[in-house]
Design a protein around this motif. Structure first.
Motif, PDB file in Angstrom:
ATOM      1  N   PRO A 116     -38.915  39.181  70.213  1.00 59.19           N
ATOM      2  CA  PRO A 116     -39.298  38.171  69.220  1.00 59.19           C
ATOM      3  C   PRO A 116     -39.038  38.659  67.808  1.00 59.19           C
ATOM      4  O   PRO A 116     -38.991  39.870  67.542  1.00 59.19           O
ATOM      5  CB  PRO A 116     -40.796  37.993  69.473  1.00 59.19           C
ATOM      6  N   GLY A 117     -38.892  37.709  66.896  1.00 59.44           N
ATOM      7  CA  GLY A 117     -38.830  38.058  65.490  1.00 59.44           C
ATOM      8  C   GLY A 117     -40.221  38.300  64.942  1.00 59.44           C
ATOM      9  O   GLY A 117     -41.218  38.349  65.684  1.00 59.44           O
ATOM     10  N   ASP A 118     -40.307  38.429  63.627  1.00 57.28           N
ATOM     11  CA  ASP A 118     -41.575  38.731  62.976  1.00 57.28           C
ATOM     12  C   ASP A 118     -42.253  37.432  62.554  1.00 57.28           C
ATOM     13  O   ASP A 118     -42.214  37.032  61.398  1.00 57.28           O
ATOM     14  CB  ASP A 118     -41.325  39.628  61.761  1.00 57.28           C
ATOM     15  N   MET A 119     -42.875  36.743  63.510  1.00 54.19           N
ATOM     16  CA  MET A 119     -43.569  35.476  63.263  1.00 54.19           C
ATOM     17  C   MET A 119     -42.657  34.454  62.581  1.00 54.19           C
ATOM     18  O   MET A 119     -43.066  33.734  61.673  1.00 54.19           O
ATOM     19  CB  MET A 119     -44.829  35.703  62.413  1.00 54.19           C
ATOM     20  N   LEU A 123     -36.371  34.190  68.965  1.00 50.87           N
ATOM     21  CA  LEU A 123     -36.509  35.015  70.154  1.00 50.87           C
ATOM     22  C   LEU A 123     -35.142  35.214  70.800  1.00 50.87           C
ATOM     23  O   LEU A 123     -34.357  34.259  70.915  1.00 50.87           O
ATOM     24  CB  LEU A 123     -37.434  34.382  71.199  1.00 50.87           C
ATOM     25  N   PHE A 124     -34.876  36.438  71.224  1.00 49.17           N
ATOM     26  CA  PHE A 124     -33.743  36.730  72.094  1.00 49.17           C
ATOM     27  C   PHE A 124     -34.299  36.974  73.501  1.00 49.17           C
ATOM     28  O   PHE A 124     -35.269  37.720  73.669  1.00 49.17           O
ATOM     29  CB  PHE A 124     -32.982  37.976  71.638  1.00 49.17           C
ATOM     30  N   ILE A 125     -33.679  36.362  74.498  1.00 45.28           N
ATOM     31  CA  ILE A 125     -34.095  36.544  75.890  1.00 45.28           C
ATOM     32  C   ILE A 125     -32.885  36.956  76.706  1.00 45.28           C
ATOM     33  O   ILE A 125     -31.883  36.227  76.750  1.00 45.28           O
ATOM     34  CB  ILE A 125     -34.715  35.261  76.478  1.00 45.28           C
ATOM     35  N   ASP A 126     -32.940  38.123  77.311  1.00 46.30           N
ATOM     36  CA  ASP A 126     -31.852  38.600  78.168  1.00 46.30           C
ATOM     37  C   ASP A 126     -32.113  38.122  79.593  1.00 46.30           C
ATOM     38  O   ASP A 126     -33.065  38.562  80.244  1.00 46.30           O
ATOM     39  CB  ASP A 126     -31.780  40.125  78.121  1.00 46.30           C
ATOM     40  N   ILE A 127     -31.278  37.196  80.081  1.00 45.97           N
ATOM     41  CA  ILE A 127     -31.461  36.660  81.438  1.00 45.97           C
ATOM     42  C   ILE A 127     -30.331  37.126  82.360  1.00 45.97           C
ATOM     43  O   ILE A 127     -30.024  36.471  83.362  1.00 45.97           O
ATOM     44  CB  ILE A 127     -31.555  35.123  81.420  1.00 45.97           C
ATOM     45  N   LEU A 253     -34.747  44.085  73.361  1.00 40.71           N
ATOM     46  CA  LEU A 253     -35.938  44.883  73.616  1.00 40.71           C
ATOM     47  C   LEU A 253     -37.076  43.980  74.063  1.00 40.71           C
ATOM     48  O   LEU A 253     -37.192  42.833  73.619  1.00 40.71           O
ATOM     49  CB  LEU A 253     -36.353  45.627  72.350  1.00 40.71           C
ATOM     50  N   SER A 254     -37.907  44.490  74.932  1.00 38.17           N
ATOM     51  CA  SER A 254     -39.092  43.722  75.304  1.00 38.17           C
ATOM     52  C   SER A 254     -40.054  43.669  74.126  1.00 38.17           C
ATOM     53  O   SER A 254     -39.951  44.468  73.184  1.00 38.17           O
ATOM     54  CB  SER A 254     -39.773  44.346  76.523  1.00 38.17           C
ATOM     55  N   ALA A 255     -40.985  42.728  74.166  1.00 38.51           N
ATOM     56  CA  ALA A 255     -41.855  42.486  73.026  1.00 38.51           C
ATOM     57  C   ALA A 255     -42.652  43.719  72.614  1.00 38.51           C
ATOM     58  O   ALA A 255     -43.035  43.855  71.457  1.00 38.51           O
ATOM     59  CB  ALA A 255     -42.808  41.343  73.336  1.00 38.51           C
ATOM     60  N   ASP A 256     -42.928  44.620  73.569  1.00 38.58           N
ATOM     61  CA  ASP A 256     -43.699  45.826  73.254  1.00 38.58           C
ATOM     62  C   ASP A 256     -42.804  47.030  73.010  1.00 38.58           C
ATOM     63  O   ASP A 256     -43.267  48.161  72.999  1.00 38.58           O
ATOM     64  CB  ASP A 256     -44.684  46.131  74.379  1.00 38.58           C
ATOM     65  N   GLN A 257     -41.508  46.807  72.783  1.00 37.41           N
ATOM     66  CA  GLN A 257     -40.576  47.904  72.554  1.00 37.41           C
ATOM     67  C   GLN A 257     -39.795  47.707  71.270  1.00 37.41           C
ATOM     68  O   GLN A 257     -38.600  47.923  71.217  1.00 37.41           O
ATOM     69  CB  GLN A 257     -39.581  48.021  73.714  1.00 37.41           C
ATOM     70  N   LYS A 258     -40.473  47.281  70.219  1.00 36.56           N
ATOM     71  CA  LYS A 258     -39.805  47.126  68.935  1.00 36.56           C
ATOM     72  C   LYS A 258     -39.353  48.493  68.434  1.00 36.56           C
ATOM     73  O   LYS A 258     -40.025  49.503  68.658  1.00 36.56           O
ATOM     74  CB  LYS A 258     -40.742  46.484  67.912  1.00 36.56           C
ATOM     75  N   PRO A 259     -38.201  48.570  67.752  1.00 42.43           N
ATOM     76  CA  PRO A 259     -37.728  49.852  67.255  1.00 42.43           C
ATOM     77  C   PRO A 259     -38.781  50.507  66.359  1.00 42.43           C
ATOM     78  O   PRO A 259     -39.327  49.852  65.471  1.00 42.43           O
ATOM     79  CB  PRO A 259     -36.478  49.471  66.442  1.00 42.43           C
ATOM     80  N   PRO A 260     -39.097  51.770  66.618  1.00 42.95           N
ATOM     81  CA  PRO A 260     -40.132  52.423  65.810  1.00 42.95           C
ATOM     82  C   PRO A 260     -39.682  52.572  64.369  1.00 42.95           C
ATOM     83  O   PRO A 260     -38.504  52.799  64.085  1.00 42.95           O
ATOM     84  CB  PRO A 260     -40.284  53.793  66.487  1.00 42.95           C
ATOM     85  N   LYS A 261     -40.623  52.430  63.456  1.00 43.91           N
ATOM     86  CA  LYS A 261     -40.322  52.619  62.043  1.00 43.91           C
ATOM     87  C   LYS A 261     -41.587  53.052  61.324  1.00 43.91           C
ATOM     88  O   LYS A 261     -42.704  52.774  61.765  1.00 43.91           O
ATOM     89  CB  LYS A 261     -39.751  51.350  61.420  1.00 43.91           C
TER      90      LYS A 261
END
Length: 404
Positions: A116-119, A123-127, A253-261
């Motif tokens: 997902p984006g930042d509110m 959304l990107f969904i890999d199917i 990336l899954s919703a709980d795997q946002k790139p760390p920063k």
């Protein structure tokens, strides 16, 4: 969007599995949420901006306000002059976050890989590989659209393509309503007739360089070789080469795997363009990020700066840190270079943000001939960390971080 080294690209495309990425985009997301709360707002020009602030800038606006000339980050006073009939509402981040959560819940049954984006309603969904369960990708995207429209009263733009880059461009073409399908192998042909400014990741400086060469369309830029692009763009040549050809290997990336920063920011009480003040604040931000890196045993390999000017204009620039480092003094040299890449206007600054993207583990191999100056800096920073840990963060400071 990620790019591959030239030597690995052919192997990747030979052995990779074909991907299918859906992009959902609820146009003017904040406005759509507000209209869902109050149906009387439909068809009226809406502007969303903070109330009671003389320096408020536009958070979002409806399609009607956009056609009247209102743009995001525009000062509210200017927006009102463009669209005097607009209804002005304050932002409600809690509503937008809740709406994004609702959307994620509706599409999660189709794939665990949802980015997902930042509110912002993106959304990107890999199917990839789900056809046996749910049918053809286009049917899956259509069902997502239908379930969101039925259950949440949103009508997202949607697109299907082999990667995130092409899906995002396709959504831009049909915004605010519609759908677009780009098949495997059609990426370059799809992008060819489009203007370069539609490509995600193309910065203003990139477009200016293309303009100097009288190149404004993707097919024109795609005629340049990687070596030719290297002369123009330097280290960004690989990214540009891939982008104009529709190549994007970045994963969803899954919703709980946002790139760390790691983020540190500062709002100036009084807007300023004084070099000494800005550099002092920048060093303080570097110290915050450096301390976090050292506590986690990581090093910065990419620094980005976001500058907000008093007239609402935002500038973003970034630079690699080579070699990756957690040394405040080394980081400041890179951060200072990025600052002056972004700070090219005389308009005063209101806010500065320093971002460390994707921190990495420091290089495992020691230098054969270590730099004695760098070693001295490392010892100094280690000693300062020790003092701060024992007596508090305010017990010792670098001179350049103190107000004159």
């Amino acid at each position: 969007m990620a790019s591959l080294p030239q030597t690995n690209r052919s192997l990747f495309f030979r052995y990779r599995r074909p991907r299918t990425v859906v992009h959902l985009n609820i146009a003017d997301f904040a406005v759509a949420v507000e209209r869902r709360v109050d149906h009387r707002l439909k068809d009226y020009p809406i502007i969303i901006a903070p109330e009671g602030s003389a320096r408020a800038v536009i958070y979002d606006m409806s399609e009607e306000a956009f056609r009247a000339g209102v743009r995001k980050q525009m000062p509210l006073q200017n927006a009102i002059r463009c669209c005097p009939d607009a209804i002005i509402l304050p932002p409600h981040p809690d509503r937008y976050e809740m709406a994004m959560t609702d959307i994620l819940r509706e599409v999660l049954p189709y794939s665990p890989l949802i980015e997902p984006g930042d509110m912002d309603g993106h959304l990107f969904i890999d199917i990839t590989g789900t056809s046996r369960l749910f049918g053809p990708p286009v049917d899956v995207a259509w069902r997502m659209y239908q379930v969101i429209k039925k259950n949440l009263c949103f009508a997202p733009v949607w697109s299907v393509s082999p990667n995130k880059l092409v899906s995002k461009v396709a959504s831009r073409l049909v915004k605010p309503n519609g759908e677009y399908i780009v098949g495997e192998g059609e990426e370059a042909a799809f992008l060819a007739p489009l203007p370069l400014y539609l490509l995600p990741g193309m910065e203003r400086d990139d477009l200016l360089k293309f303009r100097e060469l009288n190149l404004g369309f993707v097919h024109q830029a795609a005629g340049l070789t990687n070596d030719q692009l290297s002369v123009i763009f330097g280290k960004r040549a690989g990214f540009v080469f891939d982008t104009v050809r529709g190549i994007d290997v970045s994963a969803v990336l899954s919703a709980d795997q946002k790139p760390p920063k790691i983020i540190a920011d500062h709002g100036f009480g009084n807007d300023t363009n004084e070099v000494d003040v800005v550099e002092r604040v920048l060093y303080q931000l570097v110290e915050k990020i450096g301390l976090t890196l050292r506590k986690t045993g990581k090093a910065a390999r990419l620094l980005a700066i976001v500058l907000d000017h008093s007239d609402g204009v935002r500038r973003v620039r970034q630079m690699s840190v080579s070699p990756p480092s957690a040394n405040d003094m080394s980081l400041f040299k890179t951060a200072r270079s990025v600052l002056y890449m972004a700070w090219t206007r005389r308009v005063r600054l209101r806010h500065i943000r320093l971002i460390c993207e994707n921190p990495v583990f420091p290089p495992a191999q020691m230098d054969l001939f270590p730099d004695p100056v760098l070693q001295k800096e490392e010892r100094l920073i280690k000693a300062m960390d020790h003092i701060r840990n024992r007596f508090g963060q305010d017990m010792i400071h670098m001179g350049r971080a103190l107000a004159s």
